[in-house]
Design an enzyme around this catalytic site. Sequence first.
Site, PDB file in Angstrom:
ATOM      1  N   CYS A  69       0.866  -1.189   0.000  1.00 34.36           N
ATOM      2  CA  CYS A  69       0.000   0.000   0.000  1.00 34.36           C
ATOM      3  C   CYS A  69       0.896   1.231   0.000  1.00 34.36           C
ATOM      4  O   CYS A  69       2.043   1.170  -0.411  1.00 34.36           O
ATOM      5  CB  CYS A  69      -0.982  -0.023   1.174  1.00 34.36           C
ATOM      6  SG  CYS A  69      -0.206   0.182   2.771  1.00 34.36           S
ATOM      7  N   ARG A  70       0.384   2.361   0.480  1.00 34.41           N
ATOM      8  CA  ARG A  70       1.175   3.584   0.441  1.00 34.41           C
ATOM      9  C   ARG A  70       2.210   3.608   1.554  1.00 34.41           C
ATOM     10  O   ARG A  70       3.367   3.940   1.339  1.00 34.41           O
ATOM     11  CB  ARG A  70       0.246   4.800   0.544  1.00 34.41           C
ATOM     12  CG  ARG A  70       0.944   6.139   0.385  1.00 34.41           C
ATOM     13  CD  ARG A  70      -0.062   7.272   0.328  1.00 34.41           C
ATOM     14  NE  ARG A  70      -0.987   7.216   1.448  1.00 34.41           N
ATOM     15  CZ  ARG A  70      -0.750   7.739   2.655  1.00 34.41           C
ATOM     16  NH1 ARG A  70       0.362   8.388   2.899  1.00 34.41           N
ATOM     17  NH2 ARG A  70      -1.646   7.632   3.620  1.00 34.41           N
TER      18      ARG A  70
END
Length: 111
Positions: A69-70
């Site tokens: 993810c980020r």
Amino acid sequence: QESTSSNLPLELSVSEAAKLDQKDWFFLDVREPSEWEEAHIPYATLIPLGELTARLSEIPKNKNIIVVCRSGNRSAVGRDLLLDSGFANVTSMAGGMNKWQSQGNPIVTGP
């Protein structure tokens, strides 16, 4: 229902993730399409976290899975969801795409 315990460590560092062989590993990006278009790992597959439960059939059972993810928070949620769904070989990437990019690993932009 008991969750499956992963045969892999719960997290891998970006430097470990960058060395993984994509023939053996499925890179699952659980961010939103807008984030994906800004930058993603060239050989990753996008399935946003909110769609993951409905799209489990798209995830290969015969590969190790690393969730991205980020920053590392959503990937841990996605990892646990996969473990709860019976996938055994699942880990997540600590630090997410922020760290992947800051270490100069390859990215592509666009859909």
